[in-house]
Design a protein around this motif. Structure first.
Motif, mmCIF file in Angstrom:
data_model
loop_
_atom_site.group_PDB
_atom_site.id
_atom_site.type_symbol
_atom_site.label_atom_id
_atom_site.label_comp_id
_atom_site.label_asym_id
_atom_site.label_seq_id
_atom_site.Cartn_x
_atom_site.Cartn_y
_atom_site.Cartn_z
ATOM 1 N N THR A 119 0.822 -1.213 0.000
ATOM 2 C CA THR A 119 0.000 0.000 0.000
ATOM 3 C C THR A 119 0.851 1.257 0.000
ATOM 4 O OG1 THR A 119 -1.704 -1.195 1.238
ATOM 5 C CG2 THR A 119 -1.870 1.203 1.182
ATOM 6 N N ARG A 131 2.143 1.846 -3.446
ATOM 7 C CA ARG A 131 1.084 2.203 -4.397
ATOM 8 C C ARG A 131 0.877 3.719 -4.447
ATOM 9 N NH1 ARG A 131 -3.193 0.207 -7.331
ATOM 10 N NH2 ARG A 131 -2.678 -1.937 -6.811
ATOM 11 N N ARG A 132 1.038 4.368 -3.296
ATOM 12 C CA ARG A 132 0.889 5.822 -3.274
ATOM 13 C C ARG A 132 1.942 6.505 -4.140
ATOM 14 N NH1 ARG A 132 0.822 4.791 2.460
ATOM 15 N NH2 ARG A 132 -1.307 4.528 3.220
ATOM 16 N N VAL A 151 -4.556 7.405 -7.494
ATOM 17 C CA VAL A 151 -4.875 7.368 -6.073
ATOM 18 C C VAL A 151 -5.049 8.769 -5.507
ATOM 19 C CG1 VAL A 151 -3.976 6.835 -3.776
ATOM 20 C CG2 VAL A 151 -3.808 5.154 -5.587
ATOM 21 N N THR A 165 -5.521 6.182 0.047
ATOM 22 C CA THR A 165 -5.650 4.745 0.272
ATOM 23 C C THR A 165 -5.001 4.378 1.597
ATOM 24 O OG1 THR A 165 -5.272 2.530 -0.656
ATOM 25 C CG2 THR A 165 -3.538 4.153 -1.019
ATOM 26 N N TYR A 213 -9.270 0.953 2.225
ATOM 27 C CA TYR A 213 -9.981 2.086 1.643
ATOM 28 C C TYR A 213 -9.173 2.586 0.448
ATOM 29 C CZ TYR A 213 -12.278 6.696 1.464
ATOM 30 O OH TYR A 213 -12.964 7.809 1.074
ATOM 31 N N TYR A 214 -9.873 2.837 -0.651
ATOM 32 C CA TYR A 214 -9.183 3.283 -1.871
ATOM 33 C C TYR A 214 -10.044 4.332 -2.566
ATOM 34 C CZ TYR A 214 -6.992 2.958 -6.520
ATOM 35 O OH TYR A 214 -6.360 3.235 -7.707
ATOM 36 N N CYS A 218 -10.016 7.010 -5.745
ATOM 37 C CA CYS A 218 -9.251 7.263 -6.971
ATOM 38 C C CYS A 218 -9.996 8.228 -7.881
ATOM 39 C CB CYS A 218 -8.988 5.952 -7.711
ATOM 40 S SG CYS A 218 -10.479 5.206 -8.397
ATOM 41 N N ARG A 267 -14.654 6.086 -4.698
ATOM 42 C CA ARG A 267 -14.007 5.452 -3.563
ATOM 43 C C ARG A 267 -14.695 4.135 -3.276
ATOM 44 N NH1 ARG A 267 -15.872 7.583 2.191
ATOM 45 N NH2 ARG A 267 -18.103 7.679 1.889
ATOM 46 N N ARG A 286 -11.737 -2.534 -0.415
ATOM 47 C CA ARG A 286 -10.973 -3.461 -1.231
ATOM 48 C C ARG A 286 -11.455 -4.895 -1.075
ATOM 49 N NH1 ARG A 286 -5.702 -2.047 0.382
ATOM 50 N NH2 ARG A 286 -5.687 -3.802 1.784
#
Length: 201
Positions: A22, A25-26, A32, A35, A49-50, A52, A60, A63
């Protein structure tokens, strides 16, 4: 939507790590907005929580199929909660230093976008996202060496510090009722993530 990509010079293990990290990923996922991990259901299943960007708006969601209760993560006027009906990745090794990835997504972004716009946008956005992921995989080993190289809770559950998620905080959405999800009538709630972290400490 289904996409497949061959990844040269990327071991399957690296791609698997990139999908689960995670924090990383940022760095590479330009879609994003926000997240974070919420908690764990079992040793190898968690809820996150994601949020985008999608076109000119934002979406949002969580997951995993179970949804965290709106009381804890309430609606926000600047976002629309999307519905993920079925989403997943299949990573297959094709050699010692190569792999392939198949991405499957059945998602309703909700909101007022016409379906043809959603479908056309997906056809353009998904391949670009896959290419970004591939470039991120090439850079990941060097990045990870500088950022907790031995911390991989997705491989070693004993490293996880996520709190368990109580079943009372989840509402399971069955396929037959997905079209009926509508949060537009709910009052916007305050962003309680910071408050919740204070309460937990």
């Amino acid at each position: 939507l289904q996409c497949r990509m061959e990844c040269k010079d990327v071991p399957a293990e690296t791609l698997y790590d990139v999908l689960h990290d995670t924090e990383y990923r940022r760095k590479w996922d330009t879609n994003v907005i926000e997240t974070f991990d919420i908690g764990r259901l079992t040793v190898n299943a968690d809820v996150g929580y994601y949020a985008c960007a999608w076109g000119r708006g934002a979406r949002r969601g969580t997951r995993a199929r179970p949804r965290v209760s709106p009381q804890k993560y309430p609606p926000r006027k600047d976002m629309v909660r999307a519905v993920s009906i079925q989403t997943g990745y299949l990573v297959e090794g094709t050699g010692a230093q190569s792999c392939s990835i198949t991405y499957l997504a059945q998602v309703d972004p909700r909101g007022s976008l016409p379906k043809w716009v959603v479908n056309k946008s997906s056809q353009l956005l998904a391949p670009k996202a896959m290419k970004r992921m591939y470039r991120a995989c090439l850079k990941y080993p060097a990045w990870k060496q500088k950022h907790n190289p031995h911390l991989k809770p997705w491989l070693f559950p004993e490293q996880s510090t996520l709190p368990p998620v109580a079943l009372s905080e989840l509402s399971v959405q069955h396929a037959a009722s997905l079209e009926n999800i509508d949060e537009s009538a709910l009052a916007e709630g305050r962003d309680e993530r910071a408050e919740a972290s204070d309460d937990d400490s």
